[in-house]
Design a protein around this motif. Structure first.
Motif, PDB file in Angstrom:
ATOM      1  N   TRP A  43      74.737  16.365  46.560  1.00 17.81           N
ATOM      2  CA  TRP A  43      75.077  15.197  45.737  1.00 17.81           C
ATOM      3  C   TRP A  43      73.845  14.348  45.462  1.00 17.81           C
ATOM      4  CZ3 TRP A  43      80.093  14.516  43.948  1.00 17.81           C
ATOM      5  CH2 TRP A  43      80.293  13.360  43.192  1.00 17.81           C
ATOM      6  N   LEU A 128      80.287  20.800  43.196  1.00 22.20           N
ATOM      7  CA  LEU A 128      81.037  19.550  43.336  1.00 22.20           C
ATOM      8  C   LEU A 128      80.247  18.372  42.770  1.00 22.20           C
ATOM      9  CD1 LEU A 128      83.325  17.771  44.451  1.00 22.20           C
ATOM     10  CD2 LEU A 128      82.164  17.827  46.676  1.00 22.20           C
ATOM     11  N   ALA A 129      78.958  18.296  43.111  1.00 21.83           N
ATOM     12  CA  ALA A 129      78.123  17.197  42.626  1.00 21.83           C
ATOM     13  C   ALA A 129      77.965  17.243  41.113  1.00 21.83           C
ATOM     14  CB  ALA A 129      76.760  17.247  43.300  1.00 21.83           C
ATOM     15  N   GLY A 133      82.636  15.025  40.914  1.00 22.38           N
ATOM     16  CA  GLY A 133      83.797  14.800  41.771  1.00 22.38           C
ATOM     17  C   GLY A 133      85.123  15.124  41.111  1.00 22.38           C
ATOM     18  N   ARG A 134      85.086  15.939  40.066  1.00 20.97           N
ATOM     19  CA  ARG A 134      86.338  16.333  39.398  1.00 20.97           C
ATOM     20  C   ARG A 134      87.111  17.337  40.255  1.00 20.97           C
ATOM     21  NH1 ARG A 134      82.639  15.757  35.215  1.00 20.97           N
ATOM     22  NH2 ARG A 134      83.278  14.228  33.642  1.00 20.97           N
ATOM     23  N   TRP A 138      85.983  19.985  43.409  1.00 24.12           N
ATOM     24  CA  TRP A 138      86.545  19.968  44.759  1.00 24.12           C
ATOM     25  C   TRP A 138      87.128  21.332  45.125  1.00 24.12           C
ATOM     26  CZ3 TRP A 138      85.738  16.656  48.531  1.00 24.12           C
ATOM     27  CH2 TRP A 138      85.333  15.352  48.224  1.00 24.12           C
ATOM     28  N   TRP A 165      86.211  13.118  50.971  1.00 19.50           N
ATOM     29  CA  TRP A 165      87.044  12.437  49.972  1.00 19.50           C
ATOM     30  C   TRP A 165      87.251  10.976  50.349  1.00 19.50           C
ATOM     31  CZ3 TRP A 165      91.719   9.910  49.574  1.00 19.50           C
ATOM     32  CH2 TRP A 165      92.193   9.721  48.272  1.00 19.50           C
ATOM     33  N   SER A 168      83.881   8.997  50.304  1.00 16.70           N
ATOM     34  CA  SER A 168      83.330   8.817  48.949  1.00 16.70           C
ATOM     35  C   SER A 168      83.972   7.628  48.243  1.00 16.70           C
ATOM     36  CB  SER A 168      83.531  10.086  48.114  1.00 16.70           C
ATOM     37  OG  SER A 168      84.908  10.279  47.829  1.00 16.70           O
ATOM     38  N   ARG A 169      85.113   7.170  48.755  1.00 19.24           N
ATOM     39  CA  ARG A 169      85.791   6.022  48.172  1.00 19.24           C
ATOM     40  C   ARG A 169      85.495   4.717  48.916  1.00 19.24           C
ATOM     41  NH1 ARG A 169      87.091  10.168  46.174  1.00 19.24           N
ATOM     42  NH2 ARG A 169      88.464  10.512  44.415  1.00 19.24           N
TER      43      ARG A 169
END
Length: 198
Positions: A43, A128-129, A133-134, A138, A165, A168-169
């Motif tokens: 990422w 993923l990066a 993050g779609r 994933w 997950w 990341s939020r």
């Protein structure tokens, strides 16, 4: 996330070198470490751009080569090669041209820690990066963890999915010191190698 992974990695290495494997739960819990490091690395490299990506690859491969004798002394074996070389090879495969990236994966995967499964996890992290993050990104990353679970003989690596997950939020202002993690890896291996040799 990297601080959390660093703590688990240290527990695994202490169990292997100092406790002679007598606390297997430390090593089991640490199976989530590599996917976390691979995803965070991928990422950061994607976010930083091509110039930074090339520097990261060179830094990992050079540091991995330098630290390999310490790794061998600490753990008592020369192969597989240390995790820095797995991460560096994974970035090479992820961002290289197919005509040489695939042979690098096939040949290099023979020698690095986690073998082809480990390189595949870095590649899954890069997908993923690049996806931002779609869900499809994933899904690819989740699929890349399955061979790693098979390699490890357990499913602990799958814990990386909810951890990544959730974290990341979460937004937190955590200080970032350049070279901290790479420096720690080298220093803790030097300490373990000295203890193992004594």
């Amino acid at each position: 996330m990297k601080w959390f992974a660093l703590l688990l990695m240290t527990g695994d290495h202490v169990n292997k070198v100092l406790l002679h494997g007598s606390a297997p739960w430390l090593s089991d819990a640490a199976r989530v470490v590599f996917p976390l490091f691979a995803a965070v690395l991928a990422w950061n490299v994607v976010a930083a751009g091509e110039g930074s990506r090339n520097r990261a690859i060179v830094r990992l491969l050079v540091a991995g080569a330098v630290v390999q004798p310490l790794h061998a002394l600490a753990f008592g074996y020369a192969l597989p090669l240390n995790i820095l070389l797995t991460l560096g090879l994974g970035l090479l495969v992820s961002f290289g041209r197919v005509w040489w990236a695939m042979p690098a994966w096939l040949v290099g995967g023979l020698f690095v820690d986690y073998q082809w499964a480990g390189v595949g996890v870095v590649l899954g992290g890069a997908v993923l990066a690049n996806s931002g993050g779609r869900p499809a990104g994933w899904a690819v990353f989740a699929a890349s963890l399955l061979p790693l679970c098979w390699f490890n003989g357990n499913a602990w690596a799958l814990l990386a999915l909810p951890l990544l997950w959730m974290l990341s939020r979460y937004r937190a202002d955590v200080p970032r010191w350049r070279w901290t993690f790479l420096g720690y890896y080298v220093l803790h291996l030097a300490a373990l190698a000295a203890i193992a040799a004594s």
